[in-house]
Design an enzyme around this catalytic site. Sequence first.
Site, PDB file in Angstrom:
ATOM      1  N   SER A  41       0.817  -1.213   0.000  1.00 46.30           N
ATOM      2  CA  SER A  41       0.000   0.000   0.000  1.00 46.30           C
ATOM      3  C   SER A  41       0.853   1.267   0.000  1.00 46.30           C
ATOM      4  CB  SER A  41      -0.909   0.026   1.234  1.00 46.30           C
ATOM      5  OG  SER A  41      -1.760  -1.097   1.224  1.00 46.30           O
ATOM      6  N   GLU A  62       4.519  -0.516  14.535  1.00 52.44           N
ATOM      7  CA  GLU A  62       5.029   0.768  14.046  1.00 52.44           C
ATOM      8  C   GLU A  62       6.009   1.415  15.018  1.00 52.44           C
ATOM      9  OE1 GLU A  62       1.870  -0.139  14.246  1.00 52.44           O
ATOM     10  OE2 GLU A  62       1.218  -0.295  12.160  1.00 52.44           O
ATOM     11  N   PHE A  87      -1.024   5.597  11.252  1.00 52.51           N
ATOM     12  CA  PHE A  87      -0.352   4.616  12.113  1.00 52.51           C
ATOM     13  C   PHE A  87       1.064   5.047  12.484  1.00 52.51           C
ATOM     14  CE2 PHE A  87      -3.197   1.589   9.559  1.00 52.51           C
ATOM     15  CZ  PHE A  87      -4.284   1.898  10.367  1.00 52.51           C
ATOM     16  N   HIS A 113      -1.724   7.495   2.659  1.00 52.88           N
ATOM     17  CA  HIS A 113      -3.148   7.418   2.998  1.00 52.88           C
ATOM     18  C   HIS A 113      -3.538   8.523   3.972  1.00 52.88           C
ATOM     19  CE1 HIS A 113      -2.141   3.595   1.244  1.00 52.88           C
ATOM     20  NE2 HIS A 113      -3.404   3.289   1.109  1.00 52.88           N
ATOM     21  N   ASP A 121     -12.063   2.702   3.492  1.00 56.68           N
ATOM     22  CA  ASP A 121     -11.583   2.128   4.751  1.00 56.68           C
ATOM     23  C   ASP A 121     -12.050   2.891   5.988  1.00 56.68           C
ATOM     24  OD1 ASP A 121     -10.372  -0.140   3.858  1.00 56.68           O
ATOM     25  OD2 ASP A 121      -8.379   0.752   3.665  1.00 56.68           O
ATOM     26  N   GLN A 125      -8.455   4.558   9.538  1.00 55.48           N
ATOM     27  CA  GLN A 125      -7.260   4.573   8.677  1.00 55.48           C
ATOM     28  C   GLN A 125      -6.953   5.967   8.145  1.00 55.48           C
ATOM     29  OE1 GLN A 125      -6.495   0.911   8.143  1.00 55.48           O
ATOM     30  NE2 GLN A 125      -8.075   1.071   9.712  1.00 55.48           N
TER      31      GLN A 125
END
Lengths: 320, 273
Positions: A41, A62, A87, A113, A121, A125
């Site tokens: 992604s 992360e 994230f 993103h 999503d 997200q």
Amino acid sequence: MAAKYELKLGAATREAFGKALVELGKTDENVVVCDADLSKSTFTHLFGKEFPSRFFSCGIAEANMVSIGAGLASSGKIAFVASFSAFVLNKGFEQLRVNVAYSGIPLKVVGTHSGISIGEDGPSQMSVEDISLACSLAGFTVISPVDEVAMFSLVKQAAYHPGAVFIRAGRVKVPVIYGPDQKFEIGKGIQLTEGTDLTLISTGLMVAECLKAAAALEAEGISARVIDLHTIKPIDRDIIAKAAAETGCILVAEEHLVDSGLGVRVAQVVAETNPCVMEFHGINNTYAESGLPEEVLEKYKMTAADVAVSARKALARKKG
Amino acid sequence: MTRTSDLSELQAMARTVRRDIIEMIGAAKSGHPGGSLSAVEILVTLYFDVMKHDPANPAWPQRDRFILSKGHAAPVLYSVMAESGYTPKDQLNTLRRIGSIYQGHPDRRFIPALEASTGSLGVGLSLGLGMAEAAKLDKSPSRTYVVLGDGEIQEGQIWEAAMYAGFHKVDNIVAILDNNRIQLDGWVKDIMAIEPLAEKWAAFGWHVIEVDGHDIVALQAAFAEAEATKGKPSILIAHTVKGKGVSFMENNPKYHGVAPTKEEVELALKEIG
């Protein structure tokens, strides 16, 4: 003026990021990349495929990834860590603060993103606070490229930038604004159109909406200047002060929480230089929802038509 | 002091470091004596025997790396670094004062020879993994040593790092767990029990070595065993006594984060000898 931009759809900025990494990897074996199970992604899988020994797969962890990246960078590597913006910044924030910002480590952090345009999503997200979080890290440079050309160039510059850098990337394909020969300089905004009545300042995918809004305003006889602030920190004080002095009216549009993003940073410069009428267009104290990206953007007023409405409101205030 | 494997010299250095810690924290009137004293033999063995490093050339790329992940034990690190020649000994008693290089927790901005600024618990092992991975890429013999507190491993990121190191077979990193069994609020077993330690780390793919953390000869052997262990990261579970060497501080949760009074400093220095 705004009509000169064709705004043909190009690649997503995340894809341009992935391609830039491969270029960097080919020319500099010191470049390393960490990812947290989102490489397909974030497009870091392109680098991972080409240079497996320099690609560190950290799993869904992360915080660990950010600290490992900091360790690699402190041992002299040009280290990139990437994940969804939501994230890497939220789960890795403590590590970004202690291991990177406070420790003075030149890690390169990429959040893909970002904003609400990821669409289906949904809000868990989405990242509507990443500009705020990244800018709150002392010493960080924060970059938000508008299209594939800007991303490709700025990723390569960020690699050799002496300090820590956060780069904001998006999921969806975005219009191409810049020609292949456009020069970008970290910290220097780009004025895309001339304009005397008001200035539209933006970053990321909202820049194209500002260009479209400017074209619509032009048809109404309103001359709107459009500025792309691809570097949010350090902010380009000169271009903002000049716009404030010359147009006396500024609208900032952003795909971010409106009370903690680009707008408040522009406002600080305006207040310190040439105070003028300002309006702020962004996400208002809420989280968005699932839907097709264009549906989400429309519902949360991230279109050219919405920007034009805010612009007219700002102009009305200017005219008193 | 130059590096040595001689037991009596290392024991003498351990006494010096204990004196430094007490004097420093006494002068500062705040700090963390208990967890500094428990780690003395671990750091003395590393800095004066095991680690390859050069105080005259702190940026030597092939140096071994040291991270005090339990950053509140800064006084023990400051002492071994000063006694090694990295930083001035005569400024140790400026600990925690405004402008001092000896900040409350280790800070690279003030001491560039530090590998890491620490103090927020749980992040040091991951940072060390990055350094260890860089050494592997560079085919450097550099090894990375990370000292963890026992309370510290309640932090989730420690286990992210543990899982990564085991899976990726990072065998040039050594974690040393200063298992002094006391954390700020009391005994670890009463706050958030962490046992069984050996089983947990082994389950994450680590080579586990249990050792008396105050026995220098045992520590030397454990570090040698860690270095000889290939294909796995190693952890020394160092059984220690919080406040070791000062009778009224030993096993006393009060001295996790309370400085000794002037009278207590004198008493402690007399005991250490």
